[in-house]
Design a protein around this motif. Sequence first.
Motif, PDB file in Angstrom:
ATOM      1  N   LYS A 277       0.839  -1.205   0.000  1.00 30.07           N
ATOM      2  CA  LYS A 277       0.000   0.000   0.000  1.00 30.07           C
ATOM      3  C   LYS A 277       0.876   1.259   0.000  1.00 30.07           C
ATOM      4  CE  LYS A 277      -4.269   0.835   2.564  1.00 30.07           C
ATOM      5  NZ  LYS A 277      -4.922   0.354   3.789  1.00 30.07           N
ATOM      6  N   ARG A 280       2.684   1.716  -3.336  1.00 33.98           N
ATOM      7  CA  ARG A 280       1.757   2.166  -4.374  1.00 33.98           C
ATOM      8  C   ARG A 280       1.412   3.644  -4.204  1.00 33.98           C
ATOM      9  NH1 ARG A 280       1.866   0.972  -8.929  1.00 33.98           N
ATOM     10  NH2 ARG A 280       1.123  -1.166  -9.013  1.00 33.98           N
ATOM     11  N   GLU A 285       3.566   4.540 -12.208  1.00 30.48           N
ATOM     12  CA  GLU A 285       3.161   3.238 -12.760  1.00 30.48           C
ATOM     13  C   GLU A 285       4.252   2.567 -13.590  1.00 30.48           C
ATOM     14  OE1 GLU A 285       0.487   4.770 -16.512  1.00 30.48           O
ATOM     15  OE2 GLU A 285      -0.435   4.492 -14.540  1.00 30.48           O
ATOM     16  N   THR A 288       6.860  -1.597 -11.608  1.00 31.60           N
ATOM     17  CA  THR A 288       5.956  -2.733 -11.419  1.00 31.60           C
ATOM     18  C   THR A 288       6.077  -3.243  -9.983  1.00 31.60           C
ATOM     19  OG1 THR A 288       5.995  -3.370 -13.733  1.00 31.60           O
ATOM     20  CG2 THR A 288       5.569  -5.136 -12.170  1.00 31.60           C
ATOM     21  N   LEU A 305      -4.556  -7.632  -5.145  1.00 33.45           N
ATOM     22  CA  LEU A 305      -4.868  -7.051  -6.459  1.00 33.45           C
ATOM     23  C   LEU A 305      -5.645  -5.753  -6.261  1.00 33.45           C
ATOM     24  CD1 LEU A 305      -5.718 -10.289  -8.500  1.00 33.45           C
ATOM     25  CD2 LEU A 305      -3.623  -8.935  -8.579  1.00 33.45           C
ATOM     26  N   ARG A 306      -6.491  -5.736  -5.240  1.00 31.65           N
ATOM     27  CA  ARG A 306      -7.228  -4.506  -4.924  1.00 31.65           C
ATOM     28  C   ARG A 306      -6.261  -3.390  -4.498  1.00 31.65           C
ATOM     29  NH1 ARG A 306     -10.716  -6.152  -0.829  1.00 31.65           N
ATOM     30  NH2 ARG A 306     -11.587  -7.615  -2.315  1.00 31.65           N
ATOM     31  N   SER A 308      -3.617  -2.895  -5.792  1.00 26.82           N
ATOM     32  CA  SER A 308      -2.895  -2.601  -7.038  1.00 26.82           C
ATOM     33  C   SER A 308      -1.554  -3.297  -7.179  1.00 26.82           C
ATOM     34  CB  SER A 308      -2.675  -1.099  -7.234  1.00 26.82           C
ATOM     35  OG  SER A 308      -3.855  -0.407  -7.076  1.00 26.82           O
ATOM     36  N   ASP A 310       0.727  -5.535  -9.221  1.00 32.54           N
ATOM     37  CA  ASP A 310       0.688  -5.886 -10.640  1.00 32.54           C
ATOM     38  C   ASP A 310       0.784  -7.395 -10.823  1.00 32.54           C
ATOM     39  OD1 ASP A 310       0.693  -3.201 -11.808  1.00 32.54           O
ATOM     40  OD2 ASP A 310       2.655  -3.024 -10.849  1.00 32.54           O
TER      41      ASP A 310
END
Length: 333
Positions: A277, A280, A285, A288, A305-306, A308, A310
Amino acid sequence: MFLNKLGLSLVRFFPPEISSKLSLRSLEILYRIGMHGALSTNQEGVESIQKMGLTFPNRIGIAGGLDKNAEYFHILNALGFGFVEVGTFTLKPQKGNPKPRVHRYMKEENIVNSLGFNNVGVYEGIKNIEKNKPSFEGILGISIGKSKETKIEDAFKDYLHLIDYVYQHADYIAVNISSPNTENLRNLSLSDYFSSLIEKVMNKREQLAKGADTRKPIVLKISPDESEENFEKIIEKSMETNVDGLIINNTSINHLKGVKGGISGNYIRNISEKNLKFARSICDENLTLISSGGLMTKKDIENRLRLSADLIQLYTGFIFRGTDLLKESLEIQ
Ligand SMILES: Cc1cc2nc3c(=O)[nH]c(=O)nc-3n(C[C@H](O)[C@H](O)[C@H](O)COP(=O)(O)O)c2cc1C
């Protein structure tokens, strides 16, 4: 169903280090006699994903250290894993730390290991890769680490030599600076060493990319035990030097199990989520994010995945739950 549980039964009956080997050998036997289909996952409807300039058949991979010597990656791919990270390889073969060095906690679903990069060395590793790669249709990561006897000041030399050796064989290269089981290795993530190491590694990549026809992605494997301040510095420096990805994260030494080594499994779920978290929230972006640590259930994978992630890497969850976890993971895609 019976076959799915095969690995698990072996896990229960033998000492941990032996049971892992037996499970992989059993898989190999099934593969050789063409029976691995019984364990393979259905890939219908699973979409491939583009990351770091590579096409991953799916988001679910195997983390570094399960296939230390690159003997089984093609079989893991045949089961359904989209990518496999082999190694960690050192320049010369290493026996690793004294045994017992793998402790498993069945009820809690945790493992503590202090293996210390036991591996056949990069030369033999490449031979194995050359042998098994024709039967492999996924993305191959090669993890590299410094030898036990290499002084921390000279560690960069190990990494640069290793990159030279593995460059043409890897789809991506994972630079392991986060194993707790090689003395001082984690110092490489402290700012003094880190900036200079990462600049040298990325220059080496540019140099090799010029001579070859492709630029191979470099990813860094990070410790979950970094302070937030240092983690932030690592992420910023990684973006500045065009590192392609981060693996968040390795095992943790923050545990009270009374045995030496890094803990994996349930115990590191929360810290791995928190670190993902955080990364991210500050990275762009182009970097990765590969999530590893405490991915034990379908829900864990959904959560990552929620948040984010990859890509996802399994290790302890696969040891305890076998292909059931892989099947469930691929249903989410
Ligand atoms: C027995 C064992 C050996 C490992 N060896 C390596 C290794 O050689 N290289 C590496 O990058 N990570 C290694 N790891 C760390 C895993 O790749 C993974 O990042 C970590 O276990 C956290 O994921 P998990 O909680 O799903 O197991 C090892 C983990 C275990 C349990």
